[in-house]
Design an enzyme around this catalytic site. Sequence first.
Site, PDB file in Angstrom:
ATOM      1  N   GLN A 263       0.821  -1.209   0.000  1.00 33.52           N
ATOM      2  CA  GLN A 263       0.000   0.000   0.000  1.00 33.52           C
ATOM      3  C   GLN A 263       0.861   1.269   0.000  1.00 33.52           C
ATOM      4  OE1 GLN A 263      -3.123   0.672  -0.519  1.00 33.52           O
ATOM      5  NE2 GLN A 263      -3.597  -1.482  -0.863  1.00 33.52           N
ATOM      6  N   SER A 264       1.965   1.225  -0.723  1.00 31.34           N
ATOM      7  CA  SER A 264       2.880   2.366  -0.791  1.00 31.34           C
ATOM      8  C   SER A 264       2.238   3.568  -1.482  1.00 31.34           C
ATOM      9  CB  SER A 264       4.145   1.956  -1.544  1.00 31.34           C
ATOM     10  OG  SER A 264       4.895   3.077  -1.937  1.00 31.34           O
ATOM     11  N   ASN A 265       2.309   4.721  -0.829  1.00 31.67           N
ATOM     12  CA  ASN A 265       1.914   5.980  -1.467  1.00 31.67           C
ATOM     13  C   ASN A 265       2.943   6.411  -2.495  1.00 31.67           C
ATOM     14  OD1 ASN A 265      -0.487   6.758   0.288  1.00 31.67           O
ATOM     15  ND2 ASN A 265       1.093   6.482   1.837  1.00 31.67           N
TER      16      ASN A 265
ATOM     17  N   THR B 179       4.799   4.526  -4.512  1.00 31.95           N
ATOM     18  CA  THR B 179       4.690   3.862  -5.806  1.00 31.95           C
ATOM     19  C   THR B 179       3.485   4.379  -6.588  1.00 31.95           C
ATOM     20  OG1 THR B 179       3.614   2.011  -4.661  1.00 31.95           O
ATOM     21  CG2 THR B 179       5.955   1.785  -5.151  1.00 31.95           C
TER      22      THR B 179
END
Length: 338
Positions: A77-79, A81
């Site tokens: 759930q990386s912001n 990326t």
Amino acid sequence: MNLNRFERYPLTFGPSPITPLKRLSEHLGGKVELYAKREDCNSGLAFGGNKTRKLEYLIPEAIEQGCDTLVSIGGIQSNQTRQVAAVAAHLGMKCVLVQENWVNYSDAVYDRVGNIEMSRIMGADVRLDAAGFDIGIRPSWEKAMSDVVERGGKPFPIPAGCSEHPYGGLGFVGFAEEVRQQEKELGFKFDYIVVCSVTGSTQAGMVVGFAADGRSKNVIGVDASAKPEQTKAQILRIARHTAELVELGREITEEDVVLDTRFAYPEYGLPNEGTLEAIRLCGSLEGVLTDPVYEGKSMHGMIEMVRRGEFPDGSKVLYAHLGGAPALNAYSFLFRNG
């Protein structure tokens, strides 16, 4: 200090707005005035966020080198990326994203909604990897770059949080300069700035930027990594390098880096009851959304500092809202009853 000598590719709307958190301030006793600088709505590219500000100083290098593929890494759930995928689409570049299993959280939809869903919609080549959370250069990311080269492409590497890139701290030096200009318009200066810290370059840039007017120690980082020794060392290293780049004129010391380690538990990506209370409180009082991984923890930290009287009465505190709300869908079970 000289930030203007670095080329910047505009990806944001301009200065992100500063808004008062009046109802939250009143709820907490009204003795401290809380404000938010809204990096969560700083761009039209897939909701923006703090990484979009950082990418403005990395992208000129990618264009100059003739790169055709942005390669980045983060958790599922990386912001980061999601913002890299948005910038790649905006520039007409390809995008490869390594999404590692940084969070020990099980939900049937965790790898299908929120940030990762948006990255897929924007055309990124998303690669899931079982590796757990850590800070620094990752083998899976290096392999992704090799794969791009093997198929004839030219990759541009963007590390987690932009933090290991030499220019990773520049965007938030700019943040500090932006705040100074906004303070002139507001007619007052902020006494403290509260910001979430994990990979370090956001706080590092702020430390350098606010060191220019003597406020480096007023930047309070709230650790969300649950690996505070690594995070603090990285903040210090990046800040020292960034200070040299912008010709700050003085050395950054350990005393310049303030990192509060009380609110990261139980571990990276997992909220505690205080995190969840802060998310609900800020949402219900202000209509401002924060997330369980980053901003919920820094919001929890700021709320508790006010409750415990750690800010002197009359203080004006600026909360740096870095984004992150797109991850809320991945934690929907936690909020099934609100």
